[in-house]
Design a protein around this motif. Structure first.
Motif, PDB file in Angstrom:
ATOM      1  N   ARG A 159       2.213   9.281  -6.270  1.00 30.64           N
ATOM      2  CA  ARG A 159       2.935  10.552  -6.110  1.00 30.64           C
ATOM      3  C   ARG A 159       4.078  10.699  -7.114  1.00 30.64           C
ATOM      4  N   GLY A 160       4.321   9.656  -7.919  1.00 23.58           N
ATOM      5  CA  GLY A 160       5.423   9.689  -8.874  1.00 23.58           C
ATOM      6  C   GLY A 160       6.769   9.444  -8.223  1.00 23.58           C
TER       7      GLY A 160
ATOM      8  N   SER B  45       0.835  -1.208   0.000  1.00 23.14           N
ATOM      9  CA  SER B  45       0.000   0.000   0.000  1.00 23.14           C
ATOM     10  C   SER B  45       0.870   1.260   0.000  1.00 23.14           C
ATOM     11  N   ILE B  46       2.016   1.190   0.659  1.00 21.39           N
ATOM     12  CA  ILE B  46       2.955   2.322   0.640  1.00 21.39           C
ATOM     13  C   ILE B  46       3.532   2.492  -0.768  1.00 21.39           C
ATOM     14  N   VAL B  47       3.809   1.368  -1.438  1.00 19.12           N
ATOM     15  CA  VAL B  47       4.259   1.439  -2.839  1.00 19.12           C
ATOM     16  C   VAL B  47       3.183   2.107  -3.690  1.00 19.12           C
ATOM     17  N   ALA B  48       1.911   1.739  -3.488  1.00 20.27           N
ATOM     18  CA  ALA B  48       0.814   2.343  -4.256  1.00 20.27           C
ATOM     19  C   ALA B  48       0.777   3.854  -4.036  1.00 20.27           C
TER      20      ALA B  48
ATOM     21  N   PHE C  76       7.199  -2.087  -9.379  1.00 20.42           N
ATOM     22  CA  PHE C  76       7.485  -0.856  -8.652  1.00 20.42           C
ATOM     23  C   PHE C  76       7.960  -1.160  -7.240  1.00 20.42           C
ATOM     24  N   LEU C  77       9.043  -0.473  -6.854  1.00 18.50           N
ATOM     25  CA  LEU C  77       9.610  -0.577  -5.510  1.00 18.50           C
ATOM     26  C   LEU C  77       9.660   0.826  -4.915  1.00 18.50           C
ATOM     27  N   LEU C  78      10.321   0.963  -3.761  1.00 13.98           N
ATOM     28  CA  LEU C  78      10.420   2.250  -3.075  1.00 13.98           C
ATOM     29  C   LEU C  78      11.801   2.862  -3.231  1.00 13.98           C
TER      30      LEU C  78
END
Length: 181
Positions: free
Chosen positions: A160-161, A152-155, A174-176
Motif C-alpha cells: 500500500r506504500g 504479513s502486515i508489513v507486506a 521495512f517496518l510499520l
C-alpha cells in the motif's frame, strides 16, 4: 483479490518457520497461520496462494558483522542481529535460496524485522496490532506465528506504500508506521 505473506524464517529446516497469509478482497482476513519446516513446504504453500509480496524475517543481503542497514536500525532503537554471526549466516543462506525460488515464480520479497515492526507500530502486542488492522487473530499463537503475522502486515502495508523504509547501501528493511496510541 490480493494475498500478502509473512515468514518468520528459521535458519534450519529442523526448526519451525512461522508463515502467515492475509487475503485482501475489500477487507483483509487471515487465510493461513501456522508453522512449516522444509523449503519445499514453504514453496508449495506460497506457490498455491501466489502472494503478491512476501515480507521475510531474515537478512536478504550478506554481511560480515553488522550491515549499515542494521546499524541504522540499532541507532533508531531497534534490536537486530548481524548477518555475519554463524547462525545468522545460515539464515541468510536459506533466505537467499528461498528468495531466488520465489522470484523465479513471480513473487517479490522484502526484508523485515517483526519485533522492530511491532515496536514501530506503537502497539502493545501482536493482538492489538491485528485488531487495529481489522485482522482478529486467534489467541495462543506461537512466537513464530506471531512474528509471521506481523511480517504479513508489513507486506500488506509495503504494498500500500505505507511501510517505513530503513535503507542503506547494503540493504533495506521495512517496518510499520505508528498505528496505535
Amino acid at each position: 483479490m490480493v494475498i500478502y505473506a509473512g515468514i518468520d524464517l528459521a535458519g534450519s529446516p529442523r526448526n519451525p518457520t512461522g508463515v502467515a497469509l492475509i487475503k485482501h478482497n475489500g477487507e483483509a482476513r487471515i487465510v493461513f497461520i501456522g508453522v512449516l519446516y522444509s523449503d519445499g513446504e514453504i514453496i508449495d504453500l506460497l506457490g498455491a496462494f501466489k502472494p503478491n509480496i512476501v515480507a521475510l524475517d531474515a537478512p536478504l543481503t550478506p554481511g560480515h558483522g553488522y550491515r549499515e542497514v542494521d546499524l541504522l536500525l540499532l541507532n533508531n532503537g531497534y534490536r537486530v542481529l548481524p548477518p555475519g554471526w554463524r547462525g545468522m549466516r545460515l539464515l541468510y543462506e536459506r533466505a537467499a535460496r528461498l528468495t531466488r525460488i520465489l522470484f523465479n515464480i513471480g513473487i517479490g520479497v522484502v526484508e523485515t524485522h517483526p519485533r522492530s515492526a511491532l515496536k514501530s507500530s506503537r502497539c502493545r502486542s501482536i493482538y492489538e496490532l491485528a485488531e487495529k488492522m481489522n485482522l482478529p487473530a486467534r489467541t495462543g499463537l506461537t512466537r513464530d506465528e506471531e512474528d509471521a503475522l506481523i511480517a504479513s502486515i508489513v507486506a500488506m502495508e509495503y504494498a500500500r506504500g505505507e511501510a517505513v523504509s530503513f535503507k542503506a547501501p547494503d540493504g533495506e528493511i521495512f517496518l510499520l508506521k505508528p498505528l496505535c496510541g
